[in-house]
Design an enzyme around this catalytic site. Structure first.
Site, PDB file in Angstrom:
ATOM      1  N   ARG A 172      49.067  38.787  38.358  1.00  0.00           N
ATOM      2  CA  ARG A 172      47.712  38.365  38.686  1.00  0.00           C
ATOM      3  C   ARG A 172      47.513  36.962  38.102  1.00  0.00           C
ATOM      4  O   ARG A 172      47.726  36.741  36.910  1.00  0.00           O
ATOM      5  CB  ARG A 172      46.698  39.315  38.055  1.00  0.00           C
ATOM      6  CG  ARG A 172      45.289  38.831  38.297  1.00  0.00           C
ATOM      7  CD  ARG A 172      44.294  39.656  37.531  1.00  0.00           C
ATOM      8  NE  ARG A 172      42.946  39.212  37.838  1.00  0.00           N
ATOM      9  CZ  ARG A 172      41.955  39.200  36.964  1.00  0.00           C
ATOM     10  NH1 ARG A 172      42.154  39.596  35.725  1.00  0.00           N
ATOM     11  NH2 ARG A 172      40.769  38.790  37.310  1.00  0.00           N
ATOM     12  N   ARG A 203      27.908  37.764  30.895  1.00  0.00           N
ATOM     13  CA  ARG A 203      27.700  36.462  31.544  1.00  0.00           C
ATOM     14  C   ARG A 203      26.350  36.430  32.241  1.00  0.00           C
ATOM     15  O   ARG A 203      25.939  37.416  32.858  1.00  0.00           O
ATOM     16  CB  ARG A 203      28.798  36.204  32.577  1.00  0.00           C
ATOM     17  CG  ARG A 203      30.140  35.910  31.962  1.00  0.00           C
ATOM     18  CD  ARG A 203      31.223  35.779  33.035  1.00  0.00           C
ATOM     19  NE  ARG A 203      32.354  36.610  32.708  1.00  0.00           N
ATOM     20  CZ  ARG A 203      33.249  37.051  33.583  1.00  0.00           C
ATOM     21  NH1 ARG A 203      33.142  36.731  34.853  1.00  0.00           N
ATOM     22  NH2 ARG A 203      34.247  37.807  33.198  1.00  0.00           N
ATOM     23  N   ASN A 212      49.209  41.837  34.453  1.00  0.00           N
ATOM     24  CA  ASN A 212      47.925  41.147  34.390  1.00  0.00           C
ATOM     25  C   ASN A 212      47.760  40.679  32.949  1.00  0.00           C
ATOM     26  O   ASN A 212      47.344  41.451  32.083  1.00  0.00           O
ATOM     27  CB  ASN A 212      46.811  42.112  34.813  1.00  0.00           C
ATOM     28  CG  ASN A 212      45.440  41.465  34.769  1.00  0.00           C
ATOM     29  OD1 ASN A 212      45.291  40.329  34.321  1.00  0.00           O
ATOM     30  ND2 ASN A 212      44.441  42.192  35.223  1.00  0.00           N
ATOM     31  N   GLU A 252      43.236  46.937  42.273  1.00  0.00           N
ATOM     32  CA  GLU A 252      43.801  45.587  42.318  1.00  0.00           C
ATOM     33  C   GLU A 252      45.316  45.603  42.100  1.00  0.00           C
ATOM     34  O   GLU A 252      46.038  44.810  42.695  1.00  0.00           O
ATOM     35  CB  GLU A 252      43.116  44.718  41.251  1.00  0.00           C
ATOM     36  CG  GLU A 252      41.681  44.400  41.621  1.00  0.00           C
ATOM     37  CD  GLU A 252      40.833  43.936  40.451  1.00  0.00           C
ATOM     38  OE1 GLU A 252      40.420  44.790  39.648  1.00  0.00           O
ATOM     39  OE2 GLU A 252      40.587  42.728  40.341  1.00  0.00           O
ATOM     40  N   HIS A 303      37.855  37.682  41.731  1.00  0.00           N
ATOM     41  CA  HIS A 303      37.968  39.105  42.098  1.00  0.00           C
ATOM     42  C   HIS A 303      38.448  39.263  43.544  1.00  0.00           C
ATOM     43  O   HIS A 303      38.221  40.307  44.170  1.00  0.00           O
ATOM     44  CB  HIS A 303      36.602  39.841  42.016  1.00  0.00           C
ATOM     45  CG  HIS A 303      36.053  40.026  40.637  1.00  0.00           C
ATOM     46  ND1 HIS A 303      34.703  39.970  40.373  1.00  0.00           N
ATOM     47  CD2 HIS A 303      36.660  40.291  39.460  1.00  0.00           C
ATOM     48  CE1 HIS A 303      34.501  40.183  39.083  1.00  0.00           C
ATOM     49  NE2 HIS A 303      35.676  40.376  38.505  1.00  0.00           N
TER      50      HIS A 303
END
Ligand code: ADP
Length: 401
Positions: free
Chosen positions: A93, A243, A11, A386, A182
C-alpha cells in the site's frame, strides 16, 4: 512461476506494519498480523495464522527492517516463508501516487525515486511506505514488488473536481490539487455494491461512505470516481476521529496571527487533536454514542457535527451524480454503527433514501441491504477489504491480466 498463487500484502505505517498473506486461488487468508510501536521500547508483533492460535511477540523492533524480518520468521514458522516458490508478489500500500501513478505499478529504482519525490505532499505516509518496499526488496530481490496507490482510483476525477480555485500557476508549481485517498477501499466497495445489486459496476452510480478513524466519501459514476472528499492531503472533508476535515483556510491564518500558534502546531492541532477527539475528548464512535445516550452534551455535539458534515457530502454527491442507485457504508464506523447510518439518512425520503430500522440493526460481516423495498436508492453496508483489493491488483499486474 505459474504455480505461484500467493501474494503478501504489506501496509507500512510510520511505526507499524500490517500484513496479510492471501492465496489468490480462493482469496483465503493464510496468515495476517500487525507489528506495532516500531522504534519504541515496547514493540509488539501479533500474528494470526489461518489455523492454530494467534501468537504475540513483545520485543524491541528498532526499525522496519527488524519488524519485517520478524514477520518473515513468523510466516516461516507456519511453513509460509518468504522464500516459498508459491509467493507470486509482494503488494505494497502506498498512500500518495501523485498525478503519475494512476494504476498498480511494478516497483523499479525509477519508480521508487518518483514515490520519494512525492514525500513533500505526503510527509506522514510515503516515507514509511518506501521503507516497507525497500526492506521487502532486500529480503526477496527476485520477487515482483507492486505498489498500489491510495490516490489511484481518484485519478479519474474531472479537472473541475480535482482543482482548487487558486492561482493555477502557483498550484501547478507546487502540485497543489485534490488527489483523494482511501481509493483502494472506494474501488473495492463500489464494485462490491454493484455485485450486491446484481449489476455491472458500469451500470450503477454509488456514493461510498468510508467511515473509519479516517473518513472519506466518494461519488462513483459507472465504476469511475468523479469526486471524493479528501484533497491534497487526507485532512479535507468529513469530520474524522482526530482530523477536523473541512475548515475555512482562514482558521489557519487566524490561529497563526492572532493565536500565536506555529504552522507545525496548527498542523498537529488539525490532524491529531481535532475531529471527534477535539470536540468531545473521545475519538471512538462507540464511546461517543454511549456518552451521548447518557446525556453528555459534548459527545452529543460531536455526534451531531459528524452527522451534519456527512449529510452535506451525501447531498452534495447526490447532485454531482444526478442519479444515485446506492449508498454504501463501510469501514469501522460505517460497518458497525447503526445509529450513524440511521442519522445520516434520516428524513431523506424525498430523495428516495430510507433506512429500515430492523435491517439496519442486523449485525453481520456480510454485505447487506438496509433500505426498505420501496426505497429508490439502495442503502447498504458493504465491508471493505483493502488487503484483498491490493492482492488482486498486484496479482493481476504480475500475471498480465
Ligand atoms: P482505520 O481508519 O484506523 O482503519 P477502522 O476502519 O478500523 O479505522 O475504524 C475504526 C473506528 O471504528 C474506531 O475508532 C471506532 O470509532 C469505530 N468502530 C469500531 N467498531 C464500532 C462499533 N461497534 N460501533 C461504533 N463504532 C465502531
Amino acid at each position: 512461476m505459474t504455480d505461484a498463487t500467493r501474494v503478501l500484502v504489506l501496509n507500512a505505517g510510520s511505526s507499524s506494519v500490517k500484513y496479510q498473506l492471501i492465496d489468490m486461488v480462493d482469496g483465503a487468508r493464510l496468515a495476517a498480523g500487525l507489528v506495532e510501536r516500531i522504534g519504541e521500547s515496547n514493540g509488539r508483533l501479533a500474528h494470526t495464522p489461518r489455523a492454530g492460535d494467534p501468537r504475540e511477540t513483545v520485543q524491541v523492533f528498532p526499525d522496519h527492517g527488524a519488524a519485517l524480518k520478524a514477520v518473515a520468521e513468523e510466516l516461516a514458522a507456519d511453513g509460509l516463508g518468504l522464500d516459498s516458490p508459491e509467493l507470486a508478489a509482494i503488494g505494497h500500500r502506498v498512500v500518495h501516487g501523485g498525478q503519475r501513478f494512476t494504476a498498480p505499478t511494478l516497483v523499479t529504482d525509477e519508480v521508487l525515486t518518483e514515490i520519494r519525490r512525492l514525500i513533500p505532499v505526503a510527509p506522514l505516509h510515503n516515507p514509511a511506505n518506501i521503507t516497507g518496499i525497500e526492506v521487502a526488496r532486500s529480503l526477496r530481490p527476485d520477487l515482483p514488488q507492486v505498489a498500489v496507490f491510495d490516490t489511484a482510483f481518484h485519478a479519474t476525477m474531472p479537472e473541475y473536481a480535482a482543482r482548487y480555485a487558486i492561482d493555477k500557476v502557483v498550484a501547478d508549481q507546487h502540485r497543489v490539487r485534490r488527489y483523494g485517498f482511501h481509493g483502494t477501499s472506494h474501488q473495492y466497495v463500489s464494485r462490491a455494491t454493484a455485485r450486491l445489486l446484481g449489476k455491472d459496476p458500469a451500470e450503477v452510480n454509488v456514493i461510498v461512505l468510508h467511515l473509519g478513524n479516517g473518513g472519506s466519501a466518494s461519488a462513483v459514476a459507472g465504476g469511475v470516481c468523479v469526486d471524493t472528499s479528501m484533497g491534497l492531503t487526507p485532512l479535507e472533508g468529513l469530520v474524522m476521529g482526530t482530523r477536523s476535515g473541512d475548515v475555512d483556510p482562514g482558521v489557519v491564518f487566524h490561529l497563526h496571527r492572532v493565536g500565536g500558534l506555529s504552522i507545525d502546531q496548527i498542523d498537529e492541532l488539525l490532524n491529531r487533536r481535532s475531529g471527534l477527539l477535539g470536540l468531545c475528548g473521545d475519538n471512538d464512535m462507540r464511546e461517543i454514542m454511549r456518552r451521548a445516550d447518557g446525556g453528555d452534551a459534548d459527545a452529543k455535539l460531536a455526534f451531531d457535527t459528524y452527522i451534519h458534515r456527512l449529510r452535506k457530502y451525501l447531498g452534495g454527491y447526490y447532485a454531482v451524480l444526478g442519479r444515485v442507485d446506492a449508498i454504501a457504508f463501510t469501514a469501522g464506523v460505517g460497518e458497525n454503527a447503526a445509529p450513524v447510518r440511521a442519522a445520516a439518512c434520516a428524513g431523506l425520503d424525498e430523495l428516495g433514501i430510507a433506512v429500515d430500522p430492523e435491517l439496519n440493526s442486523v449485525r453481520s460481516g456480510e454485505a447487506r441491504v438496509i433500505s426498505p423495498e420501496y426505497g429508490r436508492v439502495t442503502v447498504a453496508v458493504v465491508p471493505t477489504d483493502e488487503e484483498l483489493e491490493i492482492a488482486q491488483q498486484s496479482f493481476a499486474l504480475v500475471h498480465g491480466a
